[in-house]
Design a protein around this motif. Structure first.
Motif, PDB file in Angstrom:
ATOM      1  N   VAL A 223      37.145  15.132  54.957  1.00 14.36           N
ATOM      2  CA  VAL A 223      36.581  14.230  53.752  1.00 14.36           C
ATOM      3  C   VAL A 223      35.334  13.493  54.287  1.00 14.36           C
ATOM      4  O   VAL A 223      34.518  13.399  53.361  1.00 14.36           O
ATOM      5  N   PRO A 224      35.235  13.014  55.536  1.00 17.68           N
ATOM      6  CA  PRO A 224      34.029  12.180  55.861  1.00 17.68           C
ATOM      7  C   PRO A 224      32.637  13.264  55.697  1.00 17.68           C
ATOM      8  O   PRO A 224      31.571  12.726  55.097  1.00 17.68           O
ATOM      9  N   THR A 230      28.098  14.867  49.874  1.00 19.27           N
ATOM     10  CA  THR A 230      28.142  14.624  48.438  1.00 19.27           C
ATOM     11  C   THR A 230      27.216  13.377  48.072  1.00 19.27           C
ATOM     12  O   THR A 230      26.477  13.218  47.110  1.00 19.27           O
ATOM     13  N   ALA A 231      27.657  12.366  48.914  1.00 20.13           N
ATOM     14  CA  ALA A 231      26.615  11.089  48.822  1.00 20.13           C
ATOM     15  C   ALA A 231      25.302  11.392  48.555  1.00 20.13           C
ATOM     16  O   ALA A 231      24.399  10.684  47.657  1.00 20.13           O
ATOM     17  N   LEU A 258      37.763  12.213  48.006  1.00 22.72           N
ATOM     18  CA  LEU A 258      36.276  13.288  47.760  1.00 22.72           C
ATOM     19  C   LEU A 258      35.709  12.396  46.929  1.00 22.72           C
ATOM     20  O   LEU A 258      35.991  12.153  45.659  1.00 22.72           O
ATOM     21  N   ARG A 259      34.225  12.493  47.187  1.00 21.43           N
ATOM     22  CA  ARG A 259      33.175  11.807  46.177  1.00 21.43           C
ATOM     23  C   ARG A 259      32.574  12.656  44.915  1.00 21.43           C
ATOM     24  O   ARG A 259      31.746  12.233  44.459  1.00 21.43           O
ATOM     25  N   GLY A 260      33.064  13.683  44.954  1.00 22.01           N
ATOM     26  CA  GLY A 260      32.806  14.757  43.888  1.00 22.01           C
ATOM     27  C   GLY A 260      32.962  14.278  42.773  1.00 22.01           C
ATOM     28  O   GLY A 260      34.026  13.367  42.418  1.00 22.01           O
ATOM     29  N   LYS A 261      32.161  14.558  41.751  1.00 18.26           N
ATOM     30  CA  LYS A 261      32.475  14.218  40.187  1.00 18.26           C
ATOM     31  C   LYS A 261      33.791  14.893  39.479  1.00 18.26           C
ATOM     32  O   LYS A 261      34.075  14.562  38.544  1.00 18.26           O
ATOM     33  N   ALA A 262      33.977  16.172  40.148  1.00 15.35           N
ATOM     34  CA  ALA A 262      35.062  17.016  39.824  1.00 15.35           C
ATOM     35  C   ALA A 262      35.522  17.632  40.730  1.00 15.35           C
ATOM     36  O   ALA A 262      35.029  17.722  41.831  1.00 15.35           O
ATOM     37  N   LEU A 281      40.789  11.236  37.752  1.00 15.55           N
ATOM     38  CA  LEU A 281      40.327  12.420  38.615  1.00 15.55           C
ATOM     39  C   LEU A 281      39.900  13.561  37.170  1.00 15.55           C
ATOM     40  O   LEU A 281      40.751  14.040  36.434  1.00 15.55           O
ATOM     41  N   THR A 282      38.693  13.961  37.537  1.00 19.51           N
ATOM     42  CA  THR A 282      38.149  15.193  37.001  1.00 19.51           C
ATOM     43  C   THR A 282      38.437  15.979  37.412  1.00 19.51           C
ATOM     44  O   THR A 282      37.961  16.599  38.507  1.00 19.51           O
ATOM     45  N   THR A 283      39.284  17.142  36.688  1.00 18.62           N
ATOM     46  CA  THR A 283      39.858  18.137  37.330  1.00 18.62           C
ATOM     47  C   THR A 283      39.187  19.618  36.888  1.00 18.62           C
ATOM     48  O   THR A 283      38.723  19.758  35.514  1.00 18.62           O
TER      49      THR A 283
END
Length: 340
Positions: A223-224, A230-231, A258-262, A281-283
């Protein structure tokens, strides 16, 4: 006539806006759609296209034109970053993708830290830059997706993987240093891809699974460092898709962090349930690549229709496509999504 261009449709979905149907894409990297059927038809082939920006551009366009996927997805492997950081690579063949032949470091505490920007000096990374630039300039309505290897997978591609997994438990300080190092190198590489015109970046981290890491190490390491990358990319103004392989059951509480858009997941994951558990959540996914390779168009048609009823935001193969996947099956998949 479609209401949106492929680029507009994907951008809208990643911004949580409504569209008339989901996009259907294949990001490249681990999800490489440069299948044998397409390469034999067009004459633009691997492994040559791993090394030439112009050939990579041609093959990416061939994939788009023949499969029905609504994007250009490059590169066609997950070894560029590791090669640039010291790993030996077997470049494969028409039918076999490149793989890591030898990791240069026996353990996390033996990693040789190269200066920032090391990946950019790799000739194959430069081929990616050339292909991204040319595709984006010539085809402004089609999204160019640049695929990055995730930090856990990249670290396990430059450090002997069995030792690295032990280091994650027994030598945390060295493991964090190694992961921070590869994350910084990936950010530098991503910046150049963004500057070259990429529309979206996909981060695929197939080693960062619940089965391999378990929930505690997934939280501590995956995650980090995925979020660090991603950030940085989001600050560059480009959306990010994050792919996590395997069964996410043991780590699903961390997926929304998790900082993703999807979020893209494997075929065994019930995306409808994942969306219901984590609203907003965008899947993306998750048609079985095993089904695509070994089934027939009729079964692919039924499976695709079933996925569409689950309101998945972005339709895509679940994981890595085999180069022997029949073109007819892929075309069935994309045609059903498009309503053709």
């Amino acid at each position: 006539m479609d209401a949106f261009t492929p680029k507009e449709r994907l951008q809208k979905i990643l911004n949580k806006e409504k569209t008339e149907r989901p996009p259907v894409i294949c990001p490249g990297g681990m999800m490489n759609a440069a299948i044998v059927d397409v390469m034999e038809k067009t004459g633009h082939t691997l492994p040559a296209a791993h090394h030439s920006g112009e050939l990579m551009e041609d093959l990416a366009y061939d994939v788009y034109e023949n499969t029905g996927f609504e994007n250009f997805g490059i590169p066609f492997c997950m070894t560029i970053e590791a090669e640039a950081l010291g790993s030996a690579v077997d470049f494969g063949s028409l039918k076999c993708e490149p793989k890591i032949d030898r990791e240069p470091f026996p353990s996390a505490d033996k990693v040789n830290f190269l200066p920032n920007g090391a990946i950019l000096k790799n000739n194959r990374a430069q081929a990616v830059i050339t292909a991204v630039y040319n595709l984006s300039k010539k085809n402004p309505d089609i999204p160019v997706i640049g695929s990055l290897t995730g930090p856990i997978s990249l670290a396990a591609s430059i450090v002997d993987p069995m030792t690295f997994f032990k280091d994650l438990r027994k030598n945390k300080e060295a493991s964090h240093r190694a992961l921070n190092y590869v994350a910084d190198q990936l950010i530098d590489y991503a910046r150049l891809i963004v500057d070259s015109g990429v529309s979206v970046i996909s981060i695929a981290d197939p080693t960062a699974t619940g089965e391999i890491l378990g929930p505690k190490m997934f939280e501590e390491y995956a995650v980090p460092y995925i979020n660090k990358i991603t950030a940085a990319i989001l600050e560059m103004g480009v959306p990010v898709i994050v792919h996590i392989c395997g069964n996410v059951k043991s780590v699903k509480q961390h997926i929304p962090n998790l900082r993703g858009k999807a979020i893209s997941v494997d075929a065994m994951v019930n995306l409808q349930s994942l969306k219901e558990e984590h609203s907003g959540l965008t899947t993306m996914g998750n048609l079985s690549t095993y089904l695509l390779e070994f089934s027939d168009p009729e079964k692919v048609h039924r499976a695709t229709e079933s996925l569409l009823t689950h309101n998945i935001d972005i339709m895509a193969p679940a994981c890595g496509l085999s180069t022997s996947t029949p073109l007819a099956n892929i075309k069935t998949f994309t045609d059903v999504v498009k309503g053709n």
